[in-house]
Design a protein around this motif. Structure first.
Motif, PDB file in Angstrom:
ATOM      1  N   SER A   1      -1.158  -5.627   3.906  1.00  0.00           N
ATOM      2  CA  SER A   1      -0.798  -4.311   3.908  1.00  0.00           C
ATOM      3  C   SER A   1      -2.078  -3.439   3.832  1.00  0.00           C
ATOM      4  N   TYR A   2      -3.054  -3.970   3.377  1.00  0.00           N
ATOM      5  CA  TYR A   2      -4.296  -3.231   3.383  1.00  0.00           C
ATOM      6  C   TYR A   2      -5.235  -3.583   4.465  1.00  0.00           C
ATOM      7  N   GLY A   3      -4.929  -4.269   5.294  1.00  0.00           N
ATOM      8  CA  GLY A   3      -5.580  -4.556   6.633  1.00  0.00           C
ATOM      9  C   GLY A   3      -6.324  -5.956   6.421  1.00  0.00           C
ATOM     10  N   VAL A   4      -6.168  -6.937   5.366  1.00  0.00           N
ATOM     11  CA  VAL A   4      -6.641  -8.058   5.248  1.00  0.00           C
ATOM     12  C   VAL A   4      -5.845  -9.231   5.754  1.00  0.00           C
TER      13      VAL A   4
ATOM     14  N   GLU B   1     -13.590  -8.674   2.174  1.00  0.00           N
ATOM     15  CA  GLU B   1     -12.876  -7.613   2.853  1.00  0.00           C
ATOM     16  C   GLU B   1     -11.964  -6.994   2.109  1.00  0.00           C
ATOM     17  N   ALA B   2     -11.165  -7.789   1.172  1.00  0.00           N
ATOM     18  CA  ALA B   2     -10.362  -6.906   0.133  1.00  0.00           C
ATOM     19  C   ALA B   2     -11.139  -6.254  -0.591  1.00  0.00           C
TER      20      ALA B   2
ATOM     21  N   LEU C   1      -2.399  -8.157   0.545  1.00  0.00           N
ATOM     22  CA  LEU C   1      -3.693  -7.919   1.310  1.00  0.00           C
ATOM     23  C   LEU C   1      -3.432  -7.586   2.729  1.00  0.00           C
TER      24      LEU C   1
ATOM     25  N   ARG D   1       0.950  -1.177  -0.029  1.00  0.00           N
ATOM     26  CA  ARG D   1       0.051  -0.100   0.137  1.00  0.00           C
ATOM     27  C   ARG D   1       0.825   1.196   0.073  1.00  0.00           C
TER      28      ARG D   1
ATOM     29  N   VAL E   1     -13.571  -4.238  -0.014  1.00  0.00           N
ATOM     30  CA  VAL E   1     -13.826  -3.128   1.094  1.00  0.00           C
ATOM     31  C   VAL E   1     -12.497  -2.177   1.255  1.00  0.00           C
ATOM     32  N   ARG E   2     -11.410  -3.015   1.422  1.00  0.00           N
ATOM     33  CA  ARG E   2     -10.246  -2.023   2.065  1.00  0.00           C
ATOM     34  C   ARG E   2      -9.201  -1.751   0.992  1.00  0.00           C
ATOM     35  N   VAL E   3      -9.204  -2.412   0.053  1.00  0.00           N
ATOM     36  CA  VAL E   3      -8.169  -1.757  -1.282  1.00  0.00           C
ATOM     37  C   VAL E   3      -8.995  -0.809  -2.037  1.00  0.00           C
ATOM     38  N   PRO E   4      -8.453   0.461  -1.743  1.00  0.00           N
ATOM     39  CA  PRO E   4      -8.927   1.671  -2.653  1.00  0.00           C
ATOM     40  C   PRO E   4      -8.984   1.128  -3.994  1.00  0.00           C
TER      41      PRO E   4
END
Length: 253
Positions: A113-116, A130-131, A111, A53, A133-136
């Motif tokens: 690094s994006y909080g997954v 989850e990905a 993943l 990220r 939601v969390r990956v911009p």
């Protein structure tokens, strides 16, 4: 004056190494007074390393701030986007026994690094949800829009290499992102000096017709940064330029 370019090998989520490479380039610019030569990142921005990220944020912010930076798409960059599109899809360049979350590929680090977290140990559908939601979306758009190659002066910058005897407009994306043989063993001139990564070595090697800059940063080894003028290549280090001479008979990797 010969055309000058800077190039950085496969980054694989190693943000401090990328920041150090950019610092070394700034030092070289200060020594030479040239602030306009582009910096070309040879792809594989993602996977294996801990801060994918941060790497993408850094490149996006720099390019938006008019830094003379360009990034080439790598096979890992494509696999990341493909996983987000369809977690069961397999990139055509990947061995059928592997998947994006296999530890050999390193998608779980991306993943995380994006909080997954712990992606390889949980149901893939939950990880995928989850990905999403969390990956911009801006990061996915950035990766999807990366060019497959960049031609500048005497050099062609590409992630993996070229299919020998195939004109550049007719090269397939799969080859540009994934090829090893017969490219690595081909000693012929390709018209331009091919500057690539993808096939990890202990250190960068100049073969005469191509230069491999993947020094295994994804496995914790140093990240290689070079400056190229014409077909001459120098590796950048804390003390400045170190010539990277042509190595006749070097191992074809």
């Amino acid at each position: 004056m010969m055309t000058r370019s800077y190039a950085i090998g496969d980054i694989h989520g190693q943000l401090p190494a990328l920041q150090e490479a950019h610092r070394l380039i700034l030092q070289d610019r200060d020594r030479t007074g040239d602030g306009d030569a582009p910096v070309i990142h040879l792809g594989d921005l993602v996977d294996r390393g801990p801060d994918v990220r941060g790497v993408i944020d850094t490149l996006m912010e720099g390019m938006a701030g008019r830094e003379p930076w360009l990034a080439i798409k790598g096979n890992h960059d494509r696999m990341f986007g493909l996983f987000l599109d369809d977690p069961l899809a397999v990139d055509p360049g990947l061995q059928s026994a592997l998947s994006y979350l296999n530890p050999r590929i390193g998608g779980q680090a991306t993943l995380a690094s994006y909080g997954v977290p712990n992606a390889q140990d949980r149901p893939i559908a939950k990880v995928h949800d989850e990905a999403l939601v969390r990956v911009p979306q801006a990061h996915l758009d950035f990766l999807a829009a990366l060019p497959l190659y960049h031609h500048r002066g005497d050099c062609l910058f590409v992630h993996a290499g070229l299919r020998p005897d195939v004109a550049l407009p007719d090269q397939t994306e799969d080859d540009l992102l994934w090829i090893r043989e017969p490219f690595l063993s081909d000693r012929r001139d390709h018209g331009a000096l091919v500057v690539h990564g993808h096939t990890a070595l202990a250190a960068a090697v100049h073969y005469g017709n191509r230069v491999n800059l993947d020094s295994g940063a994804g496995y914790g080894n140093p990240l290689t940064v070079v400056v190229i003028e014409g077909r001459q290549v120098w590796q950048l280090g804390p003390k400045g330029r170190i010539p990277l001479p042509v190595t006749p008979g070097a191992d074809n990797r």
